[in-house]
Motif scaffolding. Structure first.
Motif, PDB file in Angstrom:
ATOM      1  N   ASP A 274      66.977 -18.753 -25.190  1.00 43.73           N
ATOM      2  CA  ASP A 274      66.492 -17.502 -25.764  1.00 43.73           C
ATOM      3  C   ASP A 274      67.556 -16.813 -26.608  1.00 43.73           C
ATOM      4  N   ALA A 275      68.808 -16.860 -26.171  1.00 44.76           N
ATOM      5  CA  ALA A 275      69.885 -16.199 -26.907  1.00 44.76           C
ATOM      6  C   ALA A 275      70.075 -16.812 -28.284  1.00 44.76           C
ATOM      7  N   VAL A 276      70.046 -18.143 -28.357  1.00 50.03           N
ATOM      8  CA  VAL A 276      70.254 -18.825 -29.642  1.00 50.03           C
ATOM      9  C   VAL A 276      69.086 -18.565 -30.585  1.00 50.03           C
ATOM     10  N   LEU A 277      67.854 -18.684 -30.074  1.00 49.75           N
ATOM     11  CA  LEU A 277      66.701 -18.425 -30.940  1.00 49.75           C
ATOM     12  C   LEU A 277      66.650 -16.969 -31.378  1.00 49.75           C
ATOM     13  N   ARG A 278      67.078 -16.085 -30.500  1.00 44.35           N
ATOM     14  CA  ARG A 278      67.044 -14.657 -30.850  1.00 44.35           C
ATOM     15  C   ARG A 278      67.994 -14.350 -32.005  1.00 44.35           C
TER      16      ARG A 278
ATOM     17  N   GLY B  18      67.200 -12.661 -35.790  1.00 44.40           N
ATOM     18  CA  GLY B  18      68.235 -12.127 -36.672  1.00 44.40           C
ATOM     19  C   GLY B  18      67.919 -12.315 -38.139  1.00 44.40           C
ATOM     20  N   HIS B  19      67.229 -13.387 -38.480  1.00 45.35           N
ATOM     21  CA  HIS B  19      66.795 -13.583 -39.863  1.00 45.35           C
ATOM     22  C   HIS B  19      65.586 -12.706 -40.199  1.00 45.35           C
ATOM     23  N   PHE B  20      64.859 -12.272 -39.186  1.00 47.08           N
ATOM     24  CA  PHE B  20      63.651 -11.486 -39.412  1.00 47.08           C
ATOM     25  C   PHE B  20      63.940 -10.007 -39.669  1.00 47.08           C
ATOM     26  N   CYS B  21      64.712  -9.380 -38.791  1.00 53.05           N
ATOM     27  CA  CYS B  21      64.778  -7.921 -38.764  1.00 53.05           C
ATOM     28  C   CYS B  21      65.292  -7.316 -40.069  1.00 53.05           C
TER      29      CYS B  21
ATOM     30  N   SER C 261      69.303 -26.489 -33.204  1.00 50.33           N
ATOM     31  CA  SER C 261      68.520 -27.284 -34.155  1.00 50.33           C
ATOM     32  C   SER C 261      67.119 -26.715 -34.322  1.00 50.33           C
ATOM     33  N   THR C 262      66.507 -26.307 -33.212  1.00 50.04           N
ATOM     34  CA  THR C 262      65.170 -25.714 -33.258  1.00 50.04           C
ATOM     35  C   THR C 262      65.166 -24.442 -34.090  1.00 50.04           C
ATOM     36  N   ALA C 263      66.158 -23.586 -33.863  1.00 53.55           N
ATOM     37  CA  ALA C 263      66.238 -22.332 -34.608  1.00 53.55           C
ATOM     38  C   ALA C 263      66.438 -22.582 -36.097  1.00 53.55           C
TER      39      ALA C 263
END
Length: 304
Positions: free
Chosen positions: A120-124, A129-132, A174-176
């Motif tokens: 969750d930390a990496v995807l967040r 982080g790219h969204f906000c 990699s997923t992120a």
């Protein structure tokens, strides 16, 4: 004196206290941009306060060289903080022309060892982080366009070879990064009507995140061209933030040293059409024919 590529442009660079982000901020300022240097001051694994003051140090470098910059330490994963980052650009320089989404960290772990908190930390930090910040920037640009003001804006995202082809020991990362590549395509398609382009980078450079996993391969060169220097990627970022890149959107650029290429992404391979439903018994030979007919995929990092 040659004209500066980004003269008069206002650019936000996230994660700009070290490595690639720092190189981007310095190059953008040298090319005439006013830069919001955003950095939360965390370590490579997201540990708080590890590089406190990093944004301010980069701003000091830019100002010492005659450039214009302000520091911002807001968290890119926080929705209201994203609004503040955009407002920082507007309050400090009177406008905003580009957002360079660079902030991120790694929690390298084999998939069988990865915990939910690490995932969750990496995807967040990468995806949210790219969204906000970008979402608030788009709100600003869209309002300007609807009010009749010309918009010539840029979003530059940060993917990775790990996201384009996978990397052993980096399932979450990699997923992120794969998600960011797809996000870039969608942004380019949706935002063109507002005068906004979206492109992504997949840089192959020496940073705090790569120094642990690829330290030997990416070590600094004592002589000759330093292939993995983060500064090698910075000129492309400056060009993408400039008015000259207005016709380029929806692309993922892969860079290593002086080599630059466009990623072709997922594309269709040869196909076989029976014009009817397949039976399970038929599919083994058909799948093997398809595998033999397609171009070989790039190997996952760490497997070759």
């Amino acid at each position: 004196m040659m004209p500066q590529m980004c003269e008069g442009r206002v650019v936000i660079v996230t994660g700009a206290g070290n490595g690639l982000g720092r190189a981007y901020a310095l190059d953008l300022a040298a090319e005439g941009a006013c830069v919001v240097v955003n950095d939360l001051g965390v370590g490579t694994h997201g540990e708080s306060g590890a590089t406190k003051g990093a944004a301010e140090k980069v701003v000091d470098e830019i100002r010492a060289a005659g450039g214009r910059a302000v520091a911002n330490t807001d968290d890119v994963t926080d929705w209201e903080a994203g609004r503040r980052i955009v407002q920082c650009a507007l309050d400090s320089f009177g406008g905003l022309d580009a957002v360079v989404n660079n902030a991120g960290f790694v929690r390298d772990r084999m998939f069988v060892s990865c915990t939910p908190d690490e995932w969750d930390a990496v995807l967040r930090v990468h995806l949210r982080g790219h969204f906000c910040t970008s979402r608030h920037a788009v709100d600003h640009w869209r309002a300007r366009q609807k009010a009749g003001s010309p918009v010539d804006a840029r979003i530059i995202n940060t993917s990775s070879g790990a996201g384009l082809q996978g990397s052993v020991g980096q399932s979450a990362y990699s997923t992120a990064k794969a998600g960011i590549a797809a996000l870039t395509l969608v942004q380019a398609a949706e935002l063109a009507r507002y005068g906004i382009t979206a492109n992504a980078l997949a840089p192959n450079a020496r940073t705090r995140m790569t120094e642990t996993a690829f330290a030997a391969e990416m070590s600094r060169q004592e002589e000759g061209f330093d292939i993995y220097a983060p500064e090698n990627t910075a000129p492309l970022v400056s060009w993408l933030c400039s008015a000259q890149s207005a016709e380029v959107t929806g692309q993922v650029f892969e860079l290593k040293g002086g080599r630059i290429r466009l990623s072709q992404g997922w594309t269709d391979s040869p196909e076989i059409d029976k014009k009817a439903r397949w039976s399970a018994a038929e599919l083994g030979p058909i799948v093997r024919r398809l595998l033999d007919a397609r171009a070989p995929a790039k190997p996952v990092y760490g497997t070759a």
